[in-house]
Design a protein around this motif. Sequence first.
Motif, short mmCIF file in Angstrom:
data_model
loop_
_atom_site.label_atom_id
_atom_site.label_comp_id
_atom_site.label_asym_id
_atom_site.label_seq_id
_atom_site.Cartn_x
_atom_site.Cartn_y
_atom_site.Cartn_z
N GLU A 95 0.84 -1.30 -0.02
CA GLU A 95 0.10 -0.02 0.00
C GLU A 95 1.01 1.14 -0.19
OE1 GLU A 95 -3.41 2.23 -0.11
OE2 GLU A 95 -3.02 0.07 -0.30
N LEU A 96 2.24 1.26 0.48
CA LEU A 96 2.99 2.45 0.59
C LEU A 96 3.25 2.81 -0.74
CD1 LEU A 96 5.14 1.20 3.64
CD2 LEU A 96 2.97 2.90 3.80
N TYR A 97 3.60 1.91 -1.71
CA TYR A 97 3.84 2.11 -2.92
C TYR A 97 3.00 2.06 -4.16
CZ TYR A 97 7.96 0.96 -0.16
OH TYR A 97 8.94 1.19 0.88
N GLN A 98 1.63 2.60 -3.68
CA GLN A 98 0.49 2.53 -4.76
C GLN A 98 0.54 3.68 -5.85
OE1 GLN A 98 -1.86 0.12 -5.34
NE2 GLN A 98 -0.32 -0.74 -4.16
N TYR A 99 1.62 4.65 -5.37
CA TYR A 99 1.50 5.93 -6.40
C TYR A 99 2.55 5.44 -7.42
CZ TYR A 99 6.35 6.56 -4.07
OH TYR A 99 7.60 6.63 -3.66
N PHE A 100 3.10 4.18 -7.30
CA PHE A 100 4.23 3.78 -8.40
C PHE A 100 3.17 3.31 -9.75
CE2 PHE A 100 7.43 3.80 -5.58
CZ PHE A 100 8.55 3.12 -6.18
N SER A 101 3.77 3.60 -10.85
CA SER A 101 2.96 3.04 -11.96
C SER A 101 2.90 1.60 -12.09
CB SER A 101 3.76 3.46 -13.42
OG SER A 101 4.94 2.95 -13.43
N ASN A 120 5.06 -17.75 0.34
CA ASN A 120 4.79 -16.67 1.35
C ASN A 120 5.02 -15.12 0.50
OD1 ASN A 120 4.61 -18.28 3.62
ND2 ASN A 120 6.91 -18.64 3.49
N ASP A 121 4.21 -13.97 1.10
CA ASP A 121 4.39 -12.80 0.28
C ASP A 121 5.74 -12.50 0.83
OD1 ASP A 121 1.95 -12.91 -0.61
OD2 ASP A 121 0.97 -11.81 1.29
N ARG A 122 6.69 -12.03 0.17
CA ARG A 122 8.01 -11.88 0.41
C ARG A 122 8.71 -10.75 -0.26
NH1 ARG A 122 10.18 -13.24 4.72
NH2 ARG A 122 9.41 -15.41 4.57
N PHE A 123 8.12 -10.37 -1.51
CA PHE A 123 8.76 -9.14 -2.14
C PHE A 123 7.84 -7.95 -2.42
CE2 PHE A 123 10.77 -13.42 -3.03
CZ PHE A 123 12.01 -13.33 -2.23
N ILE A 124 8.43 -6.80 -2.54
CA ILE A 124 7.92 -5.71 -3.51
C ILE A 124 8.62 -5.47 -4.54
CG2 ILE A 124 6.97 -3.47 -3.51
CD1 ILE A 124 5.38 -4.85 -1.53
N TYR A 125 8.17 -5.62 -5.70
CA TYR A 125 8.74 -5.06 -7.17
C TYR A 125 7.87 -3.96 -7.53
CZ TYR A 125 9.44 -4.40 -12.03
OH TYR A 125 9.62 -3.87 -13.18
N GLY A 126 8.55 -2.81 -7.71
CA GLY A 126 7.89 -1.58 -8.38
C GLY A 126 8.75 -0.94 -9.54
N ARG A 127 8.02 -0.36 -10.28
CA ARG A 127 8.42 0.65 -11.44
C ARG A 127 7.79 1.84 -11.14
NH1 ARG A 127 11.06 0.35 -16.51
NH2 ARG A 127 11.33 -1.79 -16.35
N LYS A 128 8.68 3.00 -11.04
CA LYS A 128 7.81 4.19 -10.90
C LYS A 128 7.33 4.67 -11.96
CE LYS A 128 9.06 8.70 -8.47
NZ LYS A 128 10.17 9.61 -8.33
#
Length: 310
Positions: free
Chosen positions: A285-291, A302-310
């Motif tokens: 939820e903290l990274y919902q502003y990423f594209s 298990n939920d283990r990683f966040i991958y994001g592209r801004k």
Amino acid sequence: MTISTFKKYFKEELSDLYTESESAFLTSLLIQRIVGFNSFEQRRFSEQELLTDDEQKLHEIISALKTGRPYQQILGETEFYGMTFLVDEHVLIPRPETEELLEIAIREIKKYISGANYKTLRSKGLEFKWTEEAQHVSSTEKEPPKIKILDIGTGSGVIPLVLKKHFPETEISSIDFSEKALETAKRNAEYHQLDVQLIHADYLNTPLTEEYDVIISNPPYIGIEEEIEIEDSVKGFEPTMALFSPTSDALIFYRKIAEDSRTHLKNNGLLFLEINQKLGPETLELYQYFSNAQLLKDLSENDRFIYGRK
């Protein structure tokens, strides 16, 4: 005592700590380290008597293992992502999940660099060929893009050094609050002859001053209330600073990384995080502003990683 006898002795003495397969792995590893025999030679010379000095060293290791001390600390090194890293009581022993994080990061950074090459070649009017399977651009005049990576909470340096080995043209900066951990990371960098910038800083209270193409981190993410669930062999021998959140907020590092990513991660830049499996949706939820921001599972589902592209 023969090699065969030692293996049986090891299994009996440490049956409360290790399964049969774990004992087999450890005895083979220890004999290879102390005696110098690989697994084939151990079978071939299974009835060969151990030298007195070697037998004594192996018994000392058994005594140390009985205290719960990790074998990686006893040996002073561990294998991680196909590389050997020095470890001690000042750094976390790298886990398989972090290898998975790096697998994701390497794959996506290759794509990112491919895209950067494509744009560079187009702007120069050069000939190019896009190879989808290889995820790279080949050209008569190819210049590797100079991308910048920030690693937060480097510990023994496994993350930046693996990335530097795979992407030697990148500029990598690594932050850690522990001076002792940075000393270990420096030794690993020297051992592998890889150049990364190691920075002593309290990340939570340090403003960033540069812009990065990639931010990657495996920060302390265990909540204080979860301490009772952590094995004594971990709490007793690995640095609590690297395990537990410094406050009652288990997401404190992720909140600052999210804030820093707004202004210090380039548009279209990449984010890779290892997270607390119990707090996957809250962290995402903290990274919902990423594209594009995704919650990824490890091999154990298990939920283990966040991958994001801004």
